[in-house]
Design an enzyme around this catalytic site. Sequence first.
Site, PDB file in Angstrom:
ATOM      1  N   ARG A  51      -1.966  -1.562  12.025  1.00  0.00           N
ATOM      2  CA  ARG A  51      -2.422  -2.552  11.043  1.00  0.00           C
ATOM      3  C   ARG A  51      -1.243  -3.477  10.776  1.00  0.00           C
ATOM      4  O   ARG A  51      -0.184  -3.031  10.337  1.00  0.00           O
ATOM      5  CB  ARG A  51      -2.895  -1.848   9.771  1.00  0.00           C
ATOM      6  CG  ARG A  51      -3.457  -2.767   8.689  1.00  0.00           C
ATOM      7  CD  ARG A  51      -4.134  -1.914   7.612  1.00  0.00           C
ATOM      8  NE  ARG A  51      -4.624  -2.687   6.491  1.00  0.00           N
ATOM      9  CZ  ARG A  51      -4.032  -2.775   5.310  1.00  0.00           C
ATOM     10  NH1 ARG A  51      -2.884  -2.120   5.093  1.00  0.00           N
ATOM     11  NH2 ARG A  51      -4.555  -3.474   4.336  1.00  0.00           N
ATOM     12  N   ASN A  79      -5.831  -7.889   1.853  1.00  0.00           N
ATOM     13  CA  ASN A  79      -5.324  -6.604   1.385  1.00  0.00           C
ATOM     14  C   ASN A  79      -5.500  -6.450  -0.127  1.00  0.00           C
ATOM     15  O   ASN A  79      -5.177  -7.363  -0.894  1.00  0.00           O
ATOM     16  CB  ASN A  79      -3.837  -6.484   1.727  1.00  0.00           C
ATOM     17  CG  ASN A  79      -3.242  -5.171   1.271  1.00  0.00           C
ATOM     18  OD1 ASN A  79      -3.566  -4.117   1.814  1.00  0.00           O
ATOM     19  ND2 ASN A  79      -2.356  -5.219   0.279  1.00  0.00           N
ATOM     20  N   GLU A  80      -6.036  -5.297  -0.548  1.00  0.00           N
ATOM     21  CA  GLU A  80      -6.150  -4.938  -1.978  1.00  0.00           C
ATOM     22  C   GLU A  80      -6.445  -6.170  -2.828  1.00  0.00           C
ATOM     23  O   GLU A  80      -5.636  -6.555  -3.692  1.00  0.00           O
ATOM     24  CB  GLU A  80      -4.859  -4.247  -2.425  1.00  0.00           C
ATOM     25  CG  GLU A  80      -4.599  -2.968  -1.642  1.00  0.00           C
ATOM     26  CD  GLU A  80      -3.318  -2.243  -2.018  1.00  0.00           C
ATOM     27  OE1 GLU A  80      -2.584  -2.736  -2.905  1.00  0.00           O
ATOM     28  OE2 GLU A  80      -3.020  -1.186  -1.418  1.00  0.00           O
ATOM     29  N   HIS A  97      -7.887   2.782   0.060  1.00  0.00           N
ATOM     30  CA  HIS A  97      -6.475   3.146   0.100  1.00  0.00           C
ATOM     31  C   HIS A  97      -6.270   4.368  -0.791  1.00  0.00           C
ATOM     32  O   HIS A  97      -6.663   4.350  -1.963  1.00  0.00           O
ATOM     33  CB  HIS A  97      -5.613   1.981  -0.368  1.00  0.00           C
ATOM     34  CG  HIS A  97      -5.659   0.801   0.559  1.00  0.00           C
ATOM     35  ND1 HIS A  97      -4.905  -0.341   0.372  1.00  0.00           N
ATOM     36  CD2 HIS A  97      -6.367   0.594   1.702  1.00  0.00           C
ATOM     37  CE1 HIS A  97      -5.148  -1.204   1.346  1.00  0.00           C
ATOM     38  NE2 HIS A  97      -6.042  -0.656   2.162  1.00  0.00           N
ATOM     39  N   TYR A 141      -3.852   6.823  -2.591  1.00  0.00           N
ATOM     40  CA  TYR A 141      -2.536   7.168  -3.129  1.00  0.00           C
ATOM     41  C   TYR A 141      -2.750   8.129  -4.311  1.00  0.00           C
ATOM     42  O   TYR A 141      -3.474   9.110  -4.188  1.00  0.00           O
ATOM     43  CB  TYR A 141      -1.766   5.909  -3.515  1.00  0.00           C
ATOM     44  CG  TYR A 141      -1.363   5.070  -2.315  1.00  0.00           C
ATOM     45  CD1 TYR A 141      -0.327   5.473  -1.474  1.00  0.00           C
ATOM     46  CD2 TYR A 141      -2.018   3.880  -2.013  1.00  0.00           C
ATOM     47  CE1 TYR A 141       0.048   4.724  -0.369  1.00  0.00           C
ATOM     48  CE2 TYR A 141      -1.655   3.121  -0.901  1.00  0.00           C
ATOM     49  CZ  TYR A 141      -0.623   3.543  -0.087  1.00  0.00           C
ATOM     50  OH  TYR A 141      -0.259   2.802   1.003  1.00  0.00           O
ATOM     51  N   GLU A 160      -5.159   2.770   4.108  1.00  0.00           N
ATOM     52  CA  GLU A 160      -3.770   3.071   3.752  1.00  0.00           C
ATOM     53  C   GLU A 160      -3.760   4.423   3.070  1.00  0.00           C
ATOM     54  O   GLU A 160      -4.687   4.776   2.343  1.00  0.00           O
ATOM     55  CB  GLU A 160      -3.169   2.052   2.771  1.00  0.00           C
ATOM     56  CG  GLU A 160      -2.678   0.764   3.364  1.00  0.00           C
ATOM     57  CD  GLU A 160      -1.968  -0.102   2.320  1.00  0.00           C
ATOM     58  OE1 GLU A 160      -1.451   0.468   1.319  1.00  0.00           O
ATOM     59  OE2 GLU A 160      -1.929  -1.325   2.489  1.00  0.00           O
ATOM     60  N   TRP A 207       0.600   4.276   5.673  1.00  0.00           N
ATOM     61  CA  TRP A 207       1.573   3.260   5.247  1.00  0.00           C
ATOM     62  C   TRP A 207       2.933   3.951   5.129  1.00  0.00           C
ATOM     63  O   TRP A 207       3.048   4.944   4.420  1.00  0.00           O
ATOM     64  CB  TRP A 207       1.167   2.661   3.906  1.00  0.00           C
ATOM     65  CG  TRP A 207       2.088   1.553   3.501  1.00  0.00           C
ATOM     66  CD1 TRP A 207       3.296   1.671   2.884  1.00  0.00           C
ATOM     67  CD2 TRP A 207       1.899   0.162   3.745  1.00  0.00           C
ATOM     68  NE1 TRP A 207       3.879   0.446   2.720  1.00  0.00           N
ATOM     69  CE2 TRP A 207       3.038  -0.510   3.241  1.00  0.00           C
ATOM     70  CE3 TRP A 207       0.900  -0.604   4.349  1.00  0.00           C
ATOM     71  CZ2 TRP A 207       3.185  -1.895   3.313  1.00  0.00           C
ATOM     72  CZ3 TRP A 207       1.039  -1.965   4.409  1.00  0.00           C
ATOM     73  CH2 TRP A 207       2.183  -2.606   3.889  1.00  0.00           C
TER      74      TRP A 207
END
Length: 536
Positions: free
Chosen positions: A78, A154-155, A221, A223, A250, A279
């Site tokens: 990516r 992105n985001e 994503h 996290y 991610e 990531w």
Amino acid sequence: MRKRLGLVAAALLSLLVPMLIAAAPAHAAVGLRVSGTRIVEANGNAFVMRGVSHAHTWYTSQTGSFSAIKSLRANTVRVVLSGGRWPANGASDVANVVSLCRQNRLICVLENHDTTGYGEQSGAYTLDQAVTYWSSVRSALTGTEDFIVINIGNEPYGNNSVSAWTSATTSAISRMRGLGFQHLLMVDAPNWGQDWQFTMRDNAQAVFNADTQRNTVFSIHMYGVFDTAAEITAYLGAFQTAGLPLVIGEFGHNHSDGNPDEDTIMAQAQSRGVGYIGWSWSGNGGGVEYLDMVTNFNAASLTSWGQRIFNGANGIAQTSREATFFGGGSTDTTAPTTPGTPSAAGVTSSGATLTWSASTDSGGSGLAGYNVYREQGATDPLLGQSTTNSITLTGLSASTQYQVYVRARDGANNLSGNSATTTFTTTSGGGGGGGCTAAGTVQNQWSGGYVVQPVTVTNTGSSATTGWTVTFTLPAGHTITGSWNATLTTSGQTVTARSLGYNGTLASGASAGFGFQAGRPSGDTATAGSYTCAAS
């Protein structure tokens, strides 16, 4: 009369419908496409992303990263791009990226990073501005649908005005199709990509339906929001139940907002056939340097996170399959021969050199590399990236017995059997005026946890170290939940941190650092603790 007209209309319709059906051409896939919950290639073969992100826009000179990422068996990269919020990547630069993707047989997800945190972070672009950027580089993307995915932004929302995500995303997809893009499109979730308010999950069907080509994949994503197995399985399960395509665009092994459960993320992705992209390759800053997979863009210098995602259980080396577009559909099912028994030489207190007779491959794919494993109570994947028949291990512990074996992998991902095991014991070390000190700082804390970073290790001796070991004691009830730049083991509340191959050698007066994340009972104080350091 009205009834008669209705009957006539119905009769005409009955004639027109079969005529229209007969006249419509069969739908032909242009390139990578969505099929139910899966991504498939133009030939219908399923493709599951196994890759990492590379921050190209900030490191445009690091073009060797594409071949380095491929050497560790990733099938996807990516690529971070910008239209002006950061150093802009124009059409010529994007064309070069596309060329690197094809040369290195990688599916490339190109993402516009300008939208990151819109509504919460100053300077962030809208999704509409992101589409304008894609329009400006369209010439570099024509005819690349077989191996390029466009991650529109992105985001694209922080935690403010999140309800606008659905309409903004729908509009962006419609504009992309109106501009003639036929690529597989990827759209990120709001809430900094983590969708903790479930805006993307609950509106995904409407967004998908708005794509005239029905060729959009959703990206979550993972996290700190995804720090339990239940949260991970529930989110992935919701998309599979809805019959909608999802990738983990991610994720990391640690983060300032909590400790993601990377083991469950990777295991669930593998069992469900869901793609994942970690990531990130190298070059992180701003306090998240621990997310680097390699040090200084060097594929031979894997960090603990790099070891985990590339060589660990359900990792890239174990699960990645090259896209058949590049010839990855080889029918080679013949495993390489078993390598010879490794022989240990040059054994010191912190390292040894191993050599073995090379494997051979008769299946036509050619040898792609060796995996070297060392055992110290449990199997620890160490390396798997080259076809050399020797390796120098560093960062080992003094006076410790190691068992090492080797296995080979070919280009079609067939694995040989394990070689016979070699056992050796590192020397006791000492001498040379060695010595070191260690001190830590609490960088961040929250209810239930904290981060200590850096723990700075300094060589106070008169000669260079070849490795270091730091011990410290956690308060009762505190537990290690993550670490970086060192290998941590625990016995009760005692923690032992050992240097890795890339940070154990310190000249006199030089320093290295590592960090860890810990959990704590509610109301307890975060503590950096006191450390005892030993050098070898």
